[in-house]
Write a protein that holds these residues in place. Structure first.
Motif, short mmCIF file in Angstrom:
data_model
loop_
_atom_site.label_atom_id
_atom_site.label_comp_id
_atom_site.label_asym_id
_atom_site.label_seq_id
_atom_site.Cartn_x
_atom_site.Cartn_y
_atom_site.Cartn_z
N ASN A 280 20.89 56.16 9.85
CA ASN A 280 20.94 55.55 8.52
C ASN A 280 19.85 54.49 8.31
O ASN A 280 19.84 53.81 7.29
N ARG A 281 18.95 54.37 9.28
CA ARG A 281 17.89 53.37 9.16
C ARG A 281 16.66 54.00 8.50
O ARG A 281 16.04 54.90 9.05
N GLN A 282 16.31 53.51 7.34
CA GLN A 282 15.21 54.08 6.57
C GLN A 282 13.87 53.95 7.26
O GLN A 282 12.97 54.78 7.06
N LYS A 283 13.69 52.92 8.06
CA LYS A 283 12.39 52.68 8.69
C LYS A 283 12.18 53.50 9.95
O LYS A 283 11.08 53.51 10.51
N MET A 284 13.22 54.19 10.40
CA MET A 284 13.07 55.02 11.60
C MET A 284 12.83 56.48 11.20
O MET A 284 13.34 56.94 10.18
N PRO A 285 12.03 57.21 11.99
CA PRO A 285 11.76 58.62 11.67
C PRO A 285 13.04 59.43 11.55
O PRO A 285 13.97 59.28 12.33
N ARG A 286 13.07 60.27 10.53
CA ARG A 286 14.25 61.10 10.25
C ARG A 286 14.28 62.32 11.15
O ARG A 286 13.27 62.98 11.36
N LEU A 287 15.44 62.63 11.68
CA LEU A 287 15.64 63.84 12.48
C LEU A 287 15.75 65.03 11.54
O LEU A 287 16.56 65.03 10.62
N VAL A 288 14.92 66.05 11.76
CA VAL A 288 14.87 67.22 10.89
C VAL A 288 15.62 68.39 11.49
O VAL A 288 16.48 68.99 10.87
N LYS A 289 15.27 68.72 12.75
CA LYS A 289 15.91 69.82 13.46
C LYS A 289 16.29 69.38 14.87
O LYS A 289 15.57 68.58 15.48
N GLN A 290 17.39 69.93 15.37
CA GLN A 290 17.76 69.64 16.75
C GLN A 290 18.25 70.91 17.43
O GLN A 290 18.89 71.76 16.81
N VAL A 291 17.92 71.03 18.70
CA VAL A 291 18.39 72.14 19.54
C VAL A 291 19.23 71.55 20.65
O VAL A 291 18.76 70.66 21.37
N ASN A 292 20.45 72.01 20.78
CA ASN A 292 21.34 71.55 21.83
C ASN A 292 21.61 72.70 22.79
O ASN A 292 22.04 73.76 22.37
N ILE A 293 21.35 72.48 24.07
CA ILE A 293 21.52 73.51 25.08
C ILE A 293 22.52 73.04 26.12
O ILE A 293 22.35 71.97 26.73
N ALA A 294 23.60 73.82 26.30
CA ALA A 294 24.61 73.52 27.33
C ALA A 294 25.20 72.12 27.18
O ALA A 294 25.30 71.36 28.14
N GLY A 295 25.59 71.78 25.98
CA GLY A 295 26.12 70.45 25.72
C GLY A 295 27.58 70.30 26.13
O GLY A 295 28.39 71.18 25.90
N HIS A 296 27.92 69.16 26.71
CA HIS A 296 29.30 68.86 27.13
C HIS A 296 29.88 67.78 26.21
O HIS A 296 30.27 66.71 26.67
N PHE A 297 29.94 68.07 24.94
CA PHE A 297 30.29 67.06 23.95
C PHE A 297 31.70 66.52 24.10
O PHE A 297 31.95 65.34 23.92
N ASN A 298 32.65 67.40 24.45
CA ASN A 298 34.02 66.92 24.69
C ASN A 298 34.39 67.08 26.16
O ASN A 298 35.51 67.40 26.51
N GLY A 299 33.38 66.87 27.01
CA GLY A 299 33.63 66.81 28.44
C GLY A 299 33.38 68.11 29.19
O GLY A 299 33.22 69.17 28.61
N ALA A 300 33.33 67.99 30.51
CA ALA A 300 33.21 69.13 31.41
C ALA A 300 34.48 69.20 32.27
O ALA A 300 35.29 68.27 32.27
N TYR A 301 34.66 70.29 32.98
CA TYR A 301 35.93 70.47 33.69
C TYR A 301 35.83 70.23 35.19
O TYR A 301 36.30 71.01 36.00
N PHE A 302 35.22 69.11 35.56
CA PHE A 302 35.22 68.68 36.95
C PHE A 302 36.29 67.60 37.15
O PHE A 302 36.31 66.61 36.42
N LYS A 303 37.13 67.78 38.15
CA LYS A 303 38.18 66.80 38.43
C LYS A 303 37.59 65.47 38.86
O LYS A 303 38.21 64.42 38.69
N GLU A 304 36.38 65.50 39.45
CA GLU A 304 35.75 64.28 39.95
C GLU A 304 35.26 63.37 38.83
O GLU A 304 34.99 62.19 39.05
N LEU A 305 35.13 63.91 37.63
CA LEU A 305 34.63 63.11 36.51
C LEU A 305 35.66 62.08 36.07
O LEU A 305 36.86 62.34 36.11
N PRO A 306 35.19 60.90 35.63
CA PRO A 306 36.12 59.92 35.05
C PRO A 306 36.80 60.52 33.82
O PRO A 306 36.24 61.38 33.14
N PRO A 307 38.02 60.09 33.50
CA PRO A 307 38.76 60.64 32.36
C PRO A 307 37.98 60.64 31.05
O PRO A 307 38.10 61.55 30.25
N GLY A 308 37.17 59.60 30.86
CA GLY A 308 36.43 59.50 29.61
C GLY A 308 35.38 60.58 29.43
O GLY A 308 34.95 60.85 28.31
N PHE A 309 34.97 61.21 30.54
CA PHE A 309 33.96 62.26 30.49
C PHE A 309 34.55 63.65 30.72
O PHE A 309 33.87 64.64 30.54
#
Length: 291
Positions: A161-190
């Protein structure tokens, strides 16, 4: 007597003429310097500069396959690197020329195991600010792989939302773990929440702590839509071996589902580690960003 006055008058006139010439010359020199300064302004690129963020324990070397595919396809003639140290200081390696076409910046974080997602966003922001200061860039594209995906989300959180910063036009997301991965070793938040499901809009019925933080980006994407390509891998069990597809697909809700498209890779090189080096992925990224 008349000759005496005429001679005196000429003697007075010469210094005045010399002074006038000097002032005129000074003005000309100043004008020339101003013109030189004006012509030396930062180049303004019509094409968005594309930043590539690597994954956990990665570097620019992991970004080479897609970058080389872009060079081979003839869609770029400019590739530089940006190294970010532990304090977030950026060093650019290489130079973007004035005739640059679809410049790519291969980003490397020295702290490539940074668990603080907000810190990753700060690193990404610092790279963009450095490029903006040196090249006056106005628009950016971003590619993220694995942990590199959070750099994009948090760049948007911090700057969308900052006008003085360059605007993001396109993004490519590869293998994203946005709501976590399924490793038991990971902290609960991840970690991926047990029994998680997503609806048609990509909204999870259960969210971990980091996803809840990232939810704040949704209004930014609603206000400033970004074209999104989400690449996920399926080795045959509904995931890429590290991240379940539904965790990757929960990106759709974060970006408000606008201009969102998804590519699922199966078969050879569909696992988490191989996705950035998959021919199908490389072709899709080149087409999405530059064709």
């Amino acid at each position: 007597m008349m000759k005496k006055y005429l001679k005196l008058w000429l003697l007075m006139l010469v210094p005045l003429c010399l002074t006038a010439c000097s002032v005129s010359s000074t003005k000309k020199d100043t004008s020339d310097r101003l013109k030189t300064h004006q012509t030396a302004k930062k180049p303004k690129f019509q094409d968005p500069v594309t930043l590539y963020f690597h994954g956990l324990m990665g570097s620019y070397k992991n970004e080479r396959p897609i970058v080389e595919a872009a060079k081979k396809a003839g869609v770029t003639n400019s590739v530089i690197r940006a190294n970010v140290n532990d304090q977030g200081k950026v060093k650019l390696i290489g130079k973007i020329k004035k005739n640059a076409k679809n410049s790519i910046v291969m980003v490397t974080y020295k702290d490539n195991v940074q668990p603080n997602f907000s810190r990753n966003g700060t690193y990404a922001s610092n790279v963009v600010k450095t490029l903006q200061k040196k090249y006056d860039i106005r628009k950016v594209n971003m590619i993220g792989y694995s942990l590199g995906n959070v750099s994009i989300i948090y760049y948007q959180l911090q700057n969308g939302n900052r006008q003085k910063m360059p605007r993001l036009v396109k993004q490519v997301n590869i293998a994203g773990h946005f709501n976590g991965a399924y490793f038991k070793e990971l902290p609960p938040g991840f970690r991926e929440p047990k029994g998680m499901k997503i609806d048609k809009n990509g909204k999870p019925n259960k969210m971990n702590a980091t996803y809840k933080q990232m939810l704040k980006v949704r209004p930014i994407y609603e206000k400033h839509p970004v074209q999104v390509l989400n690449v996920i891998g399926d080795v045959g069990n509904g995931g890429d071996g590290v991240v379940k597809n539904i965790s990757s697909q929960s990106l759709k809700y974060l970006v408000a589902g606008k201009n969102y498209q998804e590519l699922k890779i199966t078969g050879v090189k569909s696992d988490h580690g191989s996705l950035p080096n998959n021919d199908q992925v490389e072709a899709a990224v080149v087409k999405f960003l530059w064709k």
